[in-house]
Design an enzyme around this catalytic site. Structure first.
Site, PDB file in Angstrom:
ATOM      1  N   CYS B 111       0.816  -1.225   0.000  1.00 57.66           N
ATOM      2  CA  CYS B 111       0.000   0.000   0.000  1.00 57.66           C
ATOM      3  C   CYS B 111       0.849   1.275   0.000  1.00 57.66           C
ATOM      4  O   CYS B 111       0.368   2.343  -0.369  1.00 57.66           O
ATOM      5  CB  CYS B 111      -0.957  -0.007   1.179  1.00 57.66           C
ATOM      6  SG  CYS B 111      -1.969  -1.501   1.236  1.00 57.66           S
ATOM      7  N   HIS B 246      -4.240   6.627   2.382  1.00 57.33           N
ATOM      8  CA  HIS B 246      -4.509   5.324   1.764  1.00 57.33           C
ATOM      9  C   HIS B 246      -5.939   4.902   2.109  1.00 57.33           C
ATOM     10  O   HIS B 246      -6.350   4.962   3.277  1.00 57.33           O
ATOM     11  CB  HIS B 246      -3.486   4.305   2.282  1.00 57.33           C
ATOM     12  CG  HIS B 246      -3.833   2.895   1.945  1.00 57.33           C
ATOM     13  ND1 HIS B 246      -4.218   2.511   0.687  1.00 57.33           N
ATOM     14  CD2 HIS B 246      -3.861   1.773   2.710  1.00 57.33           C
ATOM     15  CE1 HIS B 246      -4.469   1.207   0.696  1.00 57.33           C
ATOM     16  NE2 HIS B 246      -4.262   0.740   1.902  1.00 57.33           N
ATOM     17  N   ASN B 275     -10.271  -1.232  -1.023  1.00 52.35           N
ATOM     18  CA  ASN B 275      -8.838  -1.005  -0.810  1.00 52.35           C
ATOM     19  C   ASN B 275      -8.079  -1.488  -2.047  1.00 52.35           C
ATOM     20  O   ASN B 275      -8.072  -2.681  -2.338  1.00 52.35           O
ATOM     21  CB  ASN B 275      -8.399  -1.787   0.442  1.00 52.35           C
ATOM     22  CG  ASN B 275      -6.914  -1.678   0.732  1.00 52.35           C
ATOM     23  OD1 ASN B 275      -6.136  -1.225  -0.111  1.00 52.35           O
ATOM     24  ND2 ASN B 275      -6.520  -2.099   1.916  1.00 52.35           N
TER      25      ASN B 275
END
Lengths: 70, 316
Positions: B111, B246, B275
């Site tokens: 990420c 994020h 995500n």
């Protein structure tokens, strides 16, 4: 300690501390796993302890007992 | 010396999978997922779609906006947990699609990939080794997901997003942390099918995540990274126009808002995409940059497998 923890949880949930059952599993009082993680972080900051979240710490009474044992 | 973002783009799978779609084949519901995550739908690669196609589309859009031809790019970085092939790297294939012949790197920092690529781009700029850099963050989490595990498969989506960076006088400030041996097992994916008879490495290839520990890591890391940037620059959160976090889970963003206030400074789009690992920050940037004004101060911040966290403060 119990009062302090209850105040944090009551503020998070927006309810009166007296209305929170301290012996019931977190899930039964409307707290899912991420709620518990967030509350544990707030309690760590307020009480100056590090709390290792385990399945055994499944209600407020056990959480308070754990903190007082540290 | 520093960098400026002069173009962005996105490449999204055609297939939209809603929470109700998931409820058709597992024990879950739109209410359960959206209350716990904020996610309502995600894009998933389907049929013959590839990450290379998404990456090419995102890159082309970013290059067009930057009024930059592929041969002006000195460094191409693709951030991905895994491209369409283990080898060659997705960046090599993308360079071929775009007709580029420059240095290419695949960056596997989960990420945090986009932030690590920005950091590397800045180093190239400062060393005088590049004038323009293309970063494409392309992720297919659907290939790592155990689609029988309702606690994880509802969280992720596939996407690509790109940014063209140019050498400029706008000096960014970074804050990065890698926790080393502490807690990496809370978020990991094994390599997937091998058939070597000489080892017994755990190997189902699926993503594993301990949600409570990752929540604590995420919120504490966001808090630490943002405070580090603000302290370095002698700024407060009031001086920052927008914080692009994020997009893992709305609850994590709410955790950040609890600590910093100003919910209006923390835009989110995970409700539409889930995500998407390293693609999430540049995808959000691409979608909200229309609201930015020249001189705005932005913080980009990510956290994820490693366990790693990274943030950058830059001027738009």
């Amino acid at each position: 300690m119990k009062e302090k923890v209850l105040d944090i949880i009551a503020a998070y949930k927006g309810v009166d501390a007296a209305d929170i059952a301290t012996d019931k599993p977190f899930n039964d009082i409307g707290l899912d796993s991420l709620d518990v993680a967030e509350l544990v972080m707030q309690i760590e900051d307020a009480c100056g302890v590090e709390i290792d979240i385990t399945p055994e710490l499944n209600c407020i009474d056990k959480l308070v007992e754990y903190i007082e044992s540290k | 010396m520093g960098l400026k973002i002069i173009g962005t783009g996105s490449g999204l799978p055609g297939k939209i999978v809603t929470n109700n779609d998931l409820a058709e084949f597992m024990d879950t519901s739109d209410e359960w997922i959206s209350q716990r995550t904020g996610i309502r739908q995600r894009r998933i690669l389907s049929g013959s779609e590839t990450l290379l196609e998404l990456s090419t589309k995102a890159a082309a859009e970013a290059l067009q906006e930057a009024q930059t031809s592929p041969d002006e790019i000195d460094l191409l970085m693709v951030t991905t947990i895994g491209g369409d092939y283990k080898t060659p790297a997705l960046s090599c294939l993308l360079a071929g699609e775009l007709g580029m012949n420059c240095i290419t790197l695949d960056v596997n920092m989960a990420c945090c990939g986009f932030l690590y690529a920005m950091h590397t781009a800045n180093a190239y700029f400062c060393a005088g080794m590049a004038k323009k850099v293309l970063i494409v963050s392309a992720e297919a989490l659907s290939r790592l997901t155990d689609w029988t595990d309702r606690s994880t498969c509802v969280l992720f989506g596939d996407a690509a997003a790109a940014a063209v960076l140019e050498h400029s006088d706008c000096e960014p400030v970074f804050s990065m942390e890698l926790r080393g041996k502490d807690g990496w097992e809370h978020l990991h994916a094994t390599r997937g099918t091998d058939n070597c008879p000489f080892n017994n490495f755990e190997n189902n290839g699926f993503l594993h995540m301990n949600g409570q520990d990752i929540y604590k890591f995420a919120v504490s890391s966001i808090t630490a990274r943002i405070h580090a940037l603000l302290d370095t620059c002698s700024l407060t959160i009031e001086d920052i126009n927008t914080v692009l976090l994020h997009q893992a889970n709305l609850r994590i963003i709410n955790g950040a808002v609890t600590r910093f206030g100003h919910p209006e400074k923390f835009p989110h789009n995970m409700e539409n995409y889930g995500n998407t690992s390293s693609a999430s920050v540049p995808l959000l940037l691409h979608e909200v940059k229309g609201n930015f004004r020249p001189g705005d101060k932005l913080i980009l911040c990510a956290f994820g497998a490693g366990l790693a966290s990274a943030a950058c403060l830059l001027e738009w």
